[in-house]
Each structure stands twice: as structure tokens, then as C-alpha cells.
Design a protein around this motif. Structure first.
Motif, mmCIF file in Angstrom:
data_model
loop_
_atom_site.group_PDB
_atom_site.id
_atom_site.type_symbol
_atom_site.label_atom_id
_atom_site.label_comp_id
_atom_site.label_asym_id
_atom_site.label_seq_id
_atom_site.Cartn_x
_atom_site.Cartn_y
_atom_site.Cartn_z
ATOM 1 N N PHE A 18 8.937 -8.478 4.560
ATOM 2 C CA PHE A 18 8.915 -9.144 5.892
ATOM 3 C C PHE A 18 9.353 -8.068 6.951
ATOM 4 N N GLY A 19 8.875 -8.069 8.285
ATOM 5 C CA GLY A 19 9.005 -7.235 9.336
ATOM 6 C C GLY A 19 7.695 -6.540 9.814
ATOM 7 N N ARG A 20 7.806 -5.926 11.064
ATOM 8 C CA ARG A 20 6.638 -5.142 11.510
ATOM 9 C C ARG A 20 5.939 -4.267 10.548
ATOM 10 N N VAL A 21 4.854 -4.125 10.355
ATOM 11 C CA VAL A 21 4.389 -3.044 9.329
ATOM 12 C C VAL A 21 4.118 -1.697 9.983
ATOM 13 N N ARG A 22 4.949 -1.247 9.406
ATOM 14 C CA ARG A 22 5.010 0.484 10.003
ATOM 15 C C ARG A 22 5.669 1.392 8.991
ATOM 16 N N HIS A 23 5.740 2.495 9.035
ATOM 17 C CA HIS A 23 6.011 3.518 8.098
ATOM 18 C C HIS A 23 7.685 3.315 7.970
ATOM 19 N N GLN A 24 8.450 3.171 8.986
ATOM 20 C CA GLN A 24 9.909 3.056 8.888
ATOM 21 C C GLN A 24 10.211 1.854 8.109
ATOM 22 N N LYS A 25 9.430 0.875 7.641
ATOM 23 C CA LYS A 25 9.788 -0.373 7.001
ATOM 24 C C LYS A 25 9.510 -0.300 5.611
ATOM 25 N N GLY A 26 8.938 0.988 5.244
ATOM 26 C CA GLY A 26 8.868 1.491 3.772
ATOM 27 C C GLY A 26 7.894 0.454 2.849
ATOM 28 N N ILE A 27 7.010 -0.283 3.560
ATOM 29 C CA ILE A 27 5.967 -0.980 3.108
ATOM 30 C C ILE A 27 5.152 -0.194 2.012
ATOM 31 N N ASP A 28 4.866 0.962 2.460
ATOM 32 C CA ASP A 28 4.166 1.961 1.280
ATOM 33 C C ASP A 28 5.059 2.166 -0.007
ATOM 34 N N VAL A 29 6.463 2.465 0.111
ATOM 35 C CA VAL A 29 7.306 2.585 -1.045
ATOM 36 C C VAL A 29 7.062 1.350 -1.853
ATOM 37 N N LEU A 30 6.970 0.053 -1.172
ATOM 38 C CA LEU A 30 6.971 -1.066 -2.121
ATOM 39 C C LEU A 30 5.317 -1.176 -2.886
ATOM 40 N N ILE A 31 4.539 -0.803 -2.201
ATOM 41 C CA ILE A 31 3.228 -1.005 -2.713
ATOM 42 C C ILE A 31 2.843 0.223 -3.826
ATOM 43 N N ASP A 32 3.592 1.566 -3.471
ATOM 44 C CA ASP A 32 3.482 2.495 -4.527
ATOM 45 C C ASP A 32 4.291 2.352 -5.689
ATOM 46 N N ALA A 33 5.382 1.581 -5.542
ATOM 47 C CA ALA A 33 6.246 1.117 -6.611
ATOM 48 C C ALA A 33 5.514 -0.070 -7.264
ATOM 49 N N ALA A 34 4.914 -0.832 -6.782
ATOM 50 C CA ALA A 34 4.434 -2.164 -7.291
ATOM 51 C C ALA A 34 3.043 -2.105 -7.927
ATOM 52 N N ILE A 35 2.321 -1.332 -7.703
ATOM 53 C CA ILE A 35 0.714 -1.305 -8.101
ATOM 54 C C ILE A 35 0.731 -1.028 -9.627
ATOM 55 N N PRO A 36 1.593 -0.217 -10.224
ATOM 56 C CA PRO A 36 1.225 -0.156 -11.699
ATOM 57 C C PRO A 36 1.963 -1.543 -12.344
ATOM 58 N N LEU A 37 2.971 -2.036 -11.625
ATOM 59 C CA LEU A 37 3.592 -3.317 -12.229
ATOM 60 C C LEU A 37 2.671 -4.338 -12.146
ATOM 61 N N LEU A 38 1.831 -4.590 -11.036
ATOM 62 C CA LEU A 38 0.884 -5.563 -10.944
ATOM 63 C C LEU A 38 -0.266 -5.407 -11.916
ATOM 64 N N LEU A 39 -0.664 -4.336 -12.249
ATOM 65 C CA LEU A 39 -1.501 -3.688 -13.348
ATOM 66 C C LEU A 39 -1.270 -4.396 -14.687
ATOM 67 N N GLU A 40 0.070 -4.381 -14.914
ATOM 68 C CA GLU A 40 0.831 -4.799 -15.982
ATOM 69 C C GLU A 40 1.000 -6.480 -16.235
#
Length: 223
Positions: free
Chosen positions: A42-64
Motif C-alpha cells: 500500500f502507498g504511492r507507487v514510486r522507487h522510495q516505497k520499494g515496490i521493486d524490492v517486493l516484486i523482485d523478491a516475489a517473482i520466483p516465489l510466485l512461480l513456485e
């Protein structure tokens, strides 16, 4: 030279607004989203909010794991649209775009309902003044994964309410998220623990009482 604060009073949560769902599975189902449960950010979509960190972390887990869906809630202003597009392109390339949903900016009245419907709320800010997202999620009976920004590393008890990871650390975030998605963690139990922690330490009533006590102390000292 900075003068130390005379008192530290943590922000409180309105537990009449943020509270657990009676049936989280039903709350999730009513959103009409894919997957069996949600990981919300939740929160404004921008680099500071770390959405990229979550996506990079989550992609392999979503595949599994076919069960969770990543839900992005918050406004994307035009100057941050390219950042969001870049994140969605990574999901598309990895073949998980069907389980990454961007809800965009939502009316405030919808936010507590979304918190309640999630099984995990992620807050991955690279920096944060205090950050109400995490205690709001905990008050909603939802397990959390948070960066160590702001006060979150003091609020979240690792392995009890959820987990924290160093800011911007994709590998550590993936490790903790994998734990939350595994059979080792009972997300409902963590959600209840988080709720109790908020009730014990982070309600608006406690914040107001602490502020009043401090002001009364100042008044007495001046008398």
C-alpha cells in the motif's frame, strides 16, 4: 547540535477503523481477484516505497506457489508511471503477470477493507518517517513483512507478527517472504499476534493518553 526529544510517543491506530475480518477467506473472495490469498503493498507507487524490492523478491516465489496474488494499492503519478511499467514488464517476462494486480488509487473508505482481506501486507520503503502501514495491517489481523525503515523494526517482532528485512535487500526480503508462504508460519496466528501488539502498545487512545500525561507534566513543572 540536535536536542534529544523529551519523550517518544508512538503514533496510534484507530482500531474502530482497522480491525480483523470475521472471515479472511471470504473477505479475499469478495474482492474477486485471482489466487487463493493476497500479498498487499500500500502507498504511492514510486522507487522510495520499494515496490521493486517486493516484486523482485516475489517473482520466483510466485512461480513456485500458485496460491498468492500480489496486490498493489496506491496512486501512480505520471512521473512514476515508467517505474511501475518497468516492474510490470518484469512480471510479464517471468510469466506471473496474471497474479500481479494493480488496483491503483482507492477511496480511503476501501483501504481498511483491503487490509483485512490480505493474508500478508508488505511495506518495503527505503526510508520512512514512522510509517503507519505496518501497524494498520497488524490491527487488521494481517501478518506483515517490512523493511527496517522508520519504526518498523521496533514494531514488528520477527517470527511473531511477521518479519523485517534490511531496506532494499531483495535476497533477505525473499527469504522472509518465503518463510511466510511456507508451512512453517501460521499467517492467521501471526495476524492475531500483531493485532494484540497494536492493542497493547499502538492505539490512538494510548497515544492520546501519553501526550496528555506529558503536557500535564510540563504544566506541573511550570506551576
Amino acid at each position: 547540535r540536535e536536542t534529544p526529544a523529551d519523550v517518544g510517543v508512538p503514533h496510534g491506530i484507530d482500531t474502530k477503523t482497522y480491525f480483523p475480518a470475521e472471515d479472511k477467506n471470504k473477505a479475499w473472495s469478495e474482492l474477486g481477484l485471482p489466487g487463493k490469498y493476497g500479498i498487499g503493498i500500500f502507498g504511492r507507487v514510486r522507487h522510495q516505497k520499494g515496490i521493486d524490492v517486493l516484486i523482485d523478491a516475489a517473482i520466483p516465489l510466485l512461480l513456485e506457489n500458485p496460491d498468492p496474488t500480489l496486490v498493489i494499492v496506491g496512486e501512480t503519478t505520471p512521473n512514476h508511471q515508467a517505474f511501475l511499467d518497468e516492474q510490470l514488464a518484469k512480471c510479464e517476462a517471468a510469466g506471473v503477470s496474471d497474479r500481479v494486480v494493480v488496483l491503483g488509487k482507492q477511496p480511503f473508505s476501501e483501504i481498511p477493507k483491503l487490509f483485512r482481506a490480505m493474508s500478508i501486507v508488505a511495506a518495503m520503503s527505503r526510508n520512512e518517517g514512522y510509517g503507519l502501514t505496518v501497524p494498520e495491517a497488524m490491527a487488521s489481523g494481517t501478518a506483515v513483512i517490512a523493511s527496517e525503515a522508520g519504526a518498523w523494526k521496533e514494531i514488528v517482532r520477527n517470527g511473531i507478527d511477521g518479519f523485517t528485512a534490511p531496506c532494499g535487500d531483495v535476497e533477505a526480503t525473499r527469504e522472509k517472504l518465503a518463510l511466510l508462504l511456507s508451512d512453517q508460519c501460521d499467517l492467521a496466528e501471526m495476524g492475531q499476534a500483531g493485532l494484540q501488539r497494536v492493542l497493547d502498545h499502538y492505539t490512538i487512545e494510548r497515544e492520546a493518553a501519553a501526550l496528555c500525561d506529558f503536557f500535564k507534566k510540563l504544566q506541573a513543572e511550570e506551576a
